[in-house]
Design a protein around this motif. Structure first.
Motif, short mmCIF file in Angstrom:
data_model
loop_
_atom_site.label_atom_id
_atom_site.label_comp_id
_atom_site.label_asym_id
_atom_site.label_seq_id
_atom_site.Cartn_x
_atom_site.Cartn_y
_atom_site.Cartn_z
N SER A 104 0.82 -1.22 0.00
CA SER A 104 0.00 0.00 0.00
C SER A 104 0.85 1.26 0.00
CB SER A 104 -0.95 0.01 1.21
OG SER A 104 -0.25 0.31 2.42
N ALA A 105 2.01 1.22 0.68
CA ALA A 105 2.90 2.37 0.67
C ALA A 105 3.69 2.45 -0.62
CB ALA A 105 3.85 2.32 1.87
N SER A 106 4.23 1.31 -1.03
CA SER A 106 5.05 1.29 -2.24
C SER A 106 4.28 1.75 -3.47
CB SER A 106 5.59 -0.13 -2.46
OG SER A 106 6.23 -0.24 -3.70
N VAL A 107 3.02 1.31 -3.57
CA VAL A 107 2.21 1.62 -4.76
C VAL A 107 1.61 3.02 -4.70
CG1 VAL A 107 -0.04 0.82 -3.92
CG2 VAL A 107 0.53 0.55 -6.34
N PHE A 108 1.57 3.63 -3.52
CA PHE A 108 0.79 4.86 -3.31
C PHE A 108 1.09 5.93 -4.35
CE2 PHE A 108 -0.04 8.89 -0.86
CZ PHE A 108 -1.43 8.77 -0.87
N LEU A 109 2.35 6.19 -4.64
CA LEU A 109 2.72 7.22 -5.61
C LEU A 109 3.38 6.65 -6.86
CD1 LEU A 109 4.06 10.13 -3.35
CD2 LEU A 109 1.73 9.72 -4.19
N THR A 110 3.52 5.33 -6.94
CA THR A 110 4.17 4.73 -8.11
C THR A 110 3.18 4.05 -9.05
OG1 THR A 110 4.56 2.57 -7.07
CG2 THR A 110 6.24 4.28 -6.73
N GLY A 111 2.11 3.49 -8.51
CA GLY A 111 1.20 2.70 -9.33
C GLY A 111 1.84 1.45 -9.88
N ALA A 112 2.94 1.00 -9.25
CA ALA A 112 3.70 -0.15 -9.74
C ALA A 112 3.65 -1.30 -8.74
CB ALA A 112 5.15 0.24 -10.00
N GLN A 113 3.56 -2.52 -9.22
CA GLN A 113 3.58 -3.71 -8.37
C GLN A 113 4.99 -3.93 -7.85
OE1 GLN A 113 0.58 -5.79 -8.47
NE2 GLN A 113 1.28 -6.99 -6.73
N PRO A 114 5.19 -3.91 -6.52
CA PRO A 114 6.54 -4.14 -6.00
C PRO A 114 6.93 -5.61 -6.10
CG PRO A 114 4.97 -3.92 -4.20
CD PRO A 114 4.21 -3.62 -5.47
N VAL A 115 8.20 -5.85 -6.34
CA VAL A 115 8.72 -7.21 -6.35
C VAL A 115 8.74 -7.74 -4.92
CG1 VAL A 115 10.77 -8.63 -6.79
CG2 VAL A 115 10.11 -6.83 -8.41
N LYS A 116 8.17 -8.92 -4.71
CA LYS A 116 8.12 -9.45 -3.35
C LYS A 116 9.47 -10.04 -2.97
CE LYS A 116 5.27 -11.83 -0.03
NZ LYS A 116 3.99 -12.53 0.25
N THR A 117 10.19 -9.31 -2.15
CA THR A 117 11.50 -9.72 -1.67
C THR A 117 11.82 -8.95 -0.41
OG1 THR A 117 13.85 -9.84 -2.19
CG2 THR A 117 12.65 -7.97 -3.10
N HIS A 118 12.59 -9.55 0.47
CA HIS A 118 13.11 -8.77 1.61
C HIS A 118 14.63 -8.69 1.52
CE1 HIS A 118 14.32 -12.51 3.69
NE2 HIS A 118 13.16 -13.00 3.30
#
Length: 448
Positions: A104-118
């Motif tokens: 929700s934070a990563s996409v808020f201003l990017t509109g991009a799906q984050p890669v799931k990784t830590h």
């Protein structure tokens, strides 16, 4: 600029200087006259969604009443739009499983799906603020300003296999580069008013502390020379601006260490400090004042502000909510938890009202500073219990230099991308893009 040893105090918009100062207006944005005040953008993020029934106004259009959560915005109601129906599809799992808060934070201003990784191979997208900063940031001393009430690391696992970089950042210069946030109001103030000359800023800081000076003491001679070139109205505006700078400087000097005790889970980042502490509201308002000063002096035209990190479990004892915010967001429909979520949401909106009223109190051009801004406030989740990403809680404040018809509740069709709004905002600061994130076009309804 008013300049002195190690100090650079940017000037507010002064009509007396417009024939000789290249203000660059909105860099060619449609309908902006040469020498007009520039259009600014700010984005404010709050975590964990909202109490949706108490957020969404009942009626659409001009004849709407502010919902219970939004009531603190009554003084600026005619200068904002409440936007319903907007969606961030890339905040959904889309096959990636749990981790809604980080997304929700990563996409808020990017509109991009984050890669799931830590791990170190985290990847998101370029955020809308940085798209603008990379194009128009060169005309201001600071390309963009990134603020937060929470410090945090960019490594490790913060949410179901998602890197802490996703939870702690909304501003991304590239898909793999989150922008560093500033938490301490003192450091923000120094950044806004320090000279870029090597060594001078440090010498000025040491002299200021040794002699208990104000930054304004370093620029008095320059200010006196400037006043001889100004008309009566602009002299008054300059005096008010410098008085505001000094008042905020004094508040920063009096502020204690940042309060970390209001987290029910230990925060990452700065260690707790002894002595007086800066409470949440004081912290938010000092950082909000930094945005106002930066916009008023055209130090930057772009700002982001995370009131709290994604999934924040901060408590709010000051409004009699000792429970952790994230814990409460999993309310399961229980009325007592929903009521506390409502109180937190309203408290956050009260801080937004402070920022907007400050912007609206400053005369600029034919209107106010708020009239020449676009301020987005919202969350990347709708209901924190459902973790859903449609019908997001979004407010757009400011008239964008006269290009937005405010004072309405606008309801968009289901699944309208929030990125359509961002694309329309980029147009208004003179940055024309064919698409942004998962946009499908410009958003309608900003004008009537």
């Amino acid at each position: 600029m008013l300049r002195g040893l190690g100090t650079a105090v940017a000037l507010p918009f002064l009509e007396s200087l417009t024939p000789t100062v290249a203000l660059a207006g909105s860099l060619g944005a449609a309908g902006r006259a040469a020498g007009a005040p520039p259009v600014r953008m700010a984005f404010l993020f709050v975590p964990n969604g909202v109490n949706v029934p108490k957020w969404v106004p009942e009626r659409d259009g001009w004849d709407f009443e502010l919902s219970p959560i939004l009531e603190p915005l009554a003084n600026v109601k005619q200068k904002l739009l409440v936007l319903s129906g907007l969606t961030h599809d890339k905040g959904r799992a889309n096959g990636d499983g749990a981790g809604d808060h980080a997304r929700s934070a990563s996409v808020f201003l990017t509109g991009a799906q984050p890669v799931k990784t830590h791990g170190a191979n985290f990847r998101s997208g370029v955020s809308v603020d940085q798209v603008a900063a990379q194009r128009i940031g060169k005309v201001t001393r600071i390309p963009s300003l990134e603020l937060s009430c929470d410090s945090g690391r960019n490594s490790g696992n913060c949410d179901s296999g998602y890197s802490c970089a996703y939870s702690n950042n909304i501003s991304w210069a590239s898909p793999s580069t989150p922008m560093a946030k500033e938490v301490d109001p003192r450091l923000v103030f120094d950044r806004l008013f320090s000279s870029d000359l090597a060594g001078e800023a440090q010498r000025a800081r040491e002299r200021k502390l040794r002699r208990r000076l104000s930054i304004l003491d370093f620029v008095l001679d320059d200010a006196r020379r400037l006043e001889t070139r100004l008309g009566k109205t602009d002299r008054r505006k300059l005096d008010e601006y410098l008085a505001s700078v000094r008042e905020i400087e004094q508040r920063v000097e009096r502020a204690g260490a940042i309060d970390h005790d209001s987290f029910t889970a230990p925060p990452e980042g700065l260690p707790a400090q002894a002595g007086e502490t800066m409470q949440f509201e004081q912290h938010v308002r000092l950082l909000s004042d930094m945005i106002v000063l930066a916009f008023q002096g055209d130090v930057t035209r772009i700002a982001t502000f995370m009131l709290a990190r994604a999934g924040s479990n901060r408590n709010y004892r000051e409004i009699d909510v000792p429970d952790g915010h994230h814990d409460l967001s999993h309310h399961q429909g229980r009325p007592e938890k929903l009521d506390k979520i409502y109180r937190i949401n309203r408290y956050h909106v009260t801080q937004l009202a402070y920022l907007l009223e400050r912007l609206d109190s400053i005369e600029e051009g034919d209107g106010t500073l708020l009239d020449n801004c676009m301020v987005v406030y919202g969350s990347g989740l709708s209901d924190g219990n459902r973790h859903n990403n449609e019908n997001l809680p979004v407010v757009l404040a400011g008239r964008g230099g006269g290009s937005i018809d405010t004072g309405r509740h606008v309801r968009y069709p289901y699944e309208t991308p929030l990125c359509n709004l961002f694309l329309s905002m980029l147009d208004r600061v003179g940055v024309e893009e064919d698409y942004f994130g998962d946009s499908t076009g410009r958003v309608r309804g900003l004008t009537v």
